[in-house]
Design a protein around this motif. Structure first.
Motif, PDB file in Angstrom:
ATOM      1  N   ALA A   1      50.367 121.584  71.921  1.00 31.53           N
ATOM      2  CA  ALA A   1      49.691 122.429  71.013  1.00 31.53           C
ATOM      3  C   ALA A   1      49.462 123.895  70.813  1.00 31.53           C
ATOM      4  N   ALA A   2      50.517 124.531  71.416  1.00 26.87           N
ATOM      5  CA  ALA A   2      50.941 126.141  70.948  1.00 26.87           C
ATOM      6  C   ALA A   2      51.938 126.054  70.471  1.00 26.87           C
ATOM      7  N   ILE A   3      52.926 125.378  70.107  1.00 28.16           N
ATOM      8  CA  ILE A   3      54.096 124.750  68.760  1.00 28.16           C
ATOM      9  C   ILE A   3      53.304 124.300  67.769  1.00 28.16           C
ATOM     10  N   ALA A   4      52.342 123.040  67.370  1.00 29.38           N
ATOM     11  CA  ALA A   4      51.267 123.455  66.383  1.00 29.38           C
ATOM     12  C   ALA A   4      50.556 124.208  65.497  1.00 29.38           C
ATOM     13  N   LYS A   5      50.175 125.150  66.509  1.00 31.78           N
ATOM     14  CA  LYS A   5      49.272 126.322  66.035  1.00 31.78           C
ATOM     15  C   LYS A   5      49.963 127.231  65.749  1.00 31.78           C
ATOM     16  N   GLN A   6      51.931 127.497  65.851  1.00 33.61           N
ATOM     17  CA  GLN A   6      52.156 128.776  65.286  1.00 33.61           C
ATOM     18  C   GLN A   6      52.826 128.023  63.883  1.00 33.61           C
ATOM     19  N   ALA A   7      52.996 126.945  63.877  1.00 36.36           N
ATOM     20  CA  ALA A   7      53.351 125.909  62.979  1.00 36.36           C
ATOM     21  C   ALA A   7      52.750 125.601  61.744  1.00 36.36           C
ATOM     22  N   GLY A   8      51.544 125.926  62.222  1.00 34.73           N
ATOM     23  CA  GLY A   8      50.669 125.939  61.405  1.00 34.73           C
ATOM     24  C   GLY A   8      49.779 124.648  60.910  1.00 34.73           C
ATOM     25  N   VAL A   9      50.445 123.823  62.033  1.00 37.98           N
ATOM     26  CA  VAL A   9      49.775 122.115  62.011  1.00 37.98           C
ATOM     27  C   VAL A   9      48.823 121.807  63.504  1.00 37.98           C
ATOM     28  N   THR A  10      48.125 120.337  63.032  1.00 38.06           N
ATOM     29  CA  THR A  10      48.248 119.844  64.392  1.00 38.06           C
ATOM     30  C   THR A  10      49.322 119.537  65.282  1.00 38.06           C
ATOM     31  N   PRO A  11      48.389 119.145  66.163  1.00 39.67           N
ATOM     32  CA  PRO A  11      49.563 118.444  67.559  1.00 39.67           C
ATOM     33  C   PRO A  11      50.160 117.288  67.401  1.00 39.67           C
ATOM     34  N   SER A  12      48.173 116.693  66.732  1.00 38.02           N
ATOM     35  CA  SER A  12      49.212 115.013  66.519  1.00 38.02           C
ATOM     36  C   SER A  12      50.292 115.070  64.912  1.00 38.02           C
ATOM     37  N   ALA A  13      49.938 116.324  64.227  1.00 33.90           N
ATOM     38  CA  ALA A  13      51.847 115.609  63.625  1.00 33.90           C
ATOM     39  C   ALA A  13      52.715 116.253  64.095  1.00 33.90           C
ATOM     40  N   VAL A  14      52.518 116.958  65.321  1.00 32.83           N
ATOM     41  CA  VAL A  14      54.168 117.014  66.186  1.00 32.83           C
ATOM     42  C   VAL A  14      54.418 115.798  66.461  1.00 32.83           C
ATOM     43  N   ILE A  15      53.443 115.441  67.147  1.00 34.75           N
ATOM     44  CA  ILE A  15      53.471 113.422  67.858  1.00 34.75           C
ATOM     45  C   ILE A  15      54.083 113.254  66.167  1.00 34.75           C
ATOM     46  N   HIS A  16      53.745 112.501  65.646  1.00 33.58           N
ATOM     47  CA  HIS A  16      53.824 112.567  64.246  1.00 33.58           C
ATOM     48  C   HIS A  16      55.246 112.274  63.245  1.00 33.58           C
ATOM     49  N   HIS A  17      55.521 113.554  63.720  1.00 33.19           N
ATOM     50  CA  HIS A  17      56.677 113.925  63.204  1.00 33.19           C
ATOM     51  C   HIS A  17      58.213 113.626  63.676  1.00 33.19           C
ATOM     52  N   PHE A  18      57.391 114.142  65.069  1.00 36.18           N
ATOM     53  CA  PHE A  18      59.081 113.976  65.973  1.00 36.18           C
ATOM     54  C   PHE A  18      58.967 112.640  67.384  1.00 36.18           C
ATOM     55  N   GLY A  19      57.520 112.441  67.829  1.00 30.48           N
ATOM     56  CA  GLY A  19      57.006 110.551  68.533  1.00 30.48           C
ATOM     57  C   GLY A  19      56.943 111.348  69.844  1.00 30.48           C
ATOM     58  N   SER A  20      57.926 112.518  70.785  1.00 32.16           N
ATOM     59  CA  SER A  20      57.701 113.480  71.243  1.00 32.16           C
ATOM     60  C   SER A  20      57.849 114.737  71.654  1.00 32.16           C
ATOM     61  N   LYS A  21      57.080 114.812  73.010  1.00 32.64           N
ATOM     62  CA  LYS A  21      58.358 116.599  73.158  1.00 32.64           C
ATOM     63  C   LYS A  21      59.336 116.967  73.126  1.00 32.64           C
ATOM     64  N   GLU A  22      59.841 116.056  73.811  1.00 35.91           N
ATOM     65  CA  GLU A  22      61.618 115.335  74.594  1.00 35.91           C
ATOM     66  C   GLU A  22      62.271 115.465  72.991  1.00 35.91           C
ATOM     67  N   ASN A  23      61.806 114.523  72.728  1.00 35.30           N
ATOM     68  CA  ASN A  23      62.511 114.160  71.317  1.00 35.30           C
ATOM     69  C   ASN A  23      62.542 115.850  69.835  1.00 35.30           C
ATOM     70  N   LEU A  24      60.831 116.819  69.994  1.00 34.00           N
ATOM     71  CA  LEU A  24      61.212 117.573  69.246  1.00 34.00           C
ATOM     72  C   LEU A  24      62.125 119.045  70.198  1.00 34.00           C
ATOM     73  N   LEU A  25      62.810 118.944  71.723  1.00 36.32           N
ATOM     74  CA  LEU A  25      63.619 119.617  71.966  1.00 36.32           C
ATOM     75  C   LEU A  25      65.045 119.308  71.639  1.00 36.32           C
ATOM     76  N   LYS A  26      65.227 117.379  71.672  1.00 37.68           N
ATOM     77  CA  LYS A  26      66.607 117.540  71.091  1.00 37.68           C
ATOM     78  C   LYS A  26      66.259 118.053  69.562  1.00 37.68           C
ATOM     79  N   ALA A  27      65.595 118.189  68.455  1.00 36.90           N
ATOM     80  CA  ALA A  27      65.302 118.371  67.335  1.00 36.90           C
ATOM     81  C   ALA A  27      66.088 120.115  67.240  1.00 36.90           C
ATOM     82  N   VAL A  28      65.231 120.670  68.668  1.00 36.47           N
ATOM     83  CA  VAL A  28      65.439 121.804  68.013  1.00 36.47           C
ATOM     84  C   VAL A  28      67.015 122.356  69.236  1.00 36.47           C
ATOM     85  N   LEU A  29      67.670 121.737  69.937  1.00 41.25           N
ATOM     86  CA  LEU A  29      68.796 121.921  70.155  1.00 41.25           C
ATOM     87  C   LEU A  29      70.148 121.691  68.985  1.00 41.25           C
ATOM     88  N   ASP A  30      69.629 119.916  68.529  1.00 40.21           N
ATOM     89  CA  ASP A  30      70.306 120.384  66.886  1.00 40.21           C
ATOM     90  C   ASP A  30      70.439 121.171  66.258  1.00 40.21           C
TER      91      ASP A  30
END
Length: 200
Positions: A50-79
């Motif tokens: 939720a905090a990530i979504a708020k800073q990015a200006g999107v909804t939490p569901s949008a974060v999950i839509h694009h990355f599938g999970s918080k862990e997948n988002l972490l992998k994208a961050v490391l990439d």
């Protein structure tokens, strides 16, 4: 610091789907940028979707839509973290690139902490995060070995990891760039290693 992962691989655009697809790519970038900031400031466990979504200006569901999970988002961050680091150390002057990287690290302590903690947390595991750190380590060693040889490359990796930990523990009295400069000067002059050399 180095990776074969590029922004183009992280955010591929397959086919021609016009502005809709481009907005999706830009939104993924915004989410990753927000996650980089928040993971660096609050840690992975201390940051919610939720905090990530708020800073990015999107909804939490949008974060999950694009990355599938918080862990997948972490992998994208490391990439992305690795891709940005690789961009900083391009060029022929590897010593200057490492000194510049030290300065960048000192300006982004949160991300350095995130990297160190994640690596330590996964040392006893054998998962995707463990394997990516292992690959990163081998890429670094190969990159350094091309300049200084395999033995010096392994020693340099050990120094970099240790220096980072020393600085993170006491950034007020430990100057990361100065540590890098002193060690790299010794490496250039052939003065690294124990003195006297061990026998037997």
């Amino acid at each position: 610091m180095f990776s074969i992962i590029t922004r183009a691989r992280l955010f591929p655009i397959v086919g021609i789907k016009g502005q809709v697809q481009q907005r999706g790519v830009e939104r993924r970038r915004d989410i990753v940028d927000a996650a980089i900031d928040l993971f660096g400031a609050n840690g992975y466990a201390g940051t919610g979707v939720a905090a990530i979504a708020k800073q990015a200006g999107v909804t939490p569901s949008a974060v999950i839509h694009h990355f599938g999970s918080k862990e997948n988002l972490l992998k994208a961050v490391l990439d992305e973290f690795d891709a940005r680091a690789a961009a900083r150390v391009t060029g022929n002057d590897l010593v200057q690139a490492l000194l510049d990287d030290a300065e960048h690290t000192m300006r982004h302590k949160g991300l350095a902490t995130l990297h160190t903690v994640l690596q330590a947390e996964h040392l006893a595991r054998d998962d995707d995060i463990t394997r990516r750190f292992r690959e990163r380590n081998r890429l670094l060693r190969g990159h350094f070995a091309a300049r200084w040889g395999e033995a010096a490359a392994l020693e340099l990796i050990a120094f970099l990891e240790g220096a980072l930990t020393v600085w993170l523990l006491d950034p007020e009295t430990a100057d990361l760039r100065a540590m890098y400069a002193r060690y790299l000067s010794s490496l250039h002059n052939g003065d690294t290693g124990p003195d006297p050399a061990p026998s037997g």
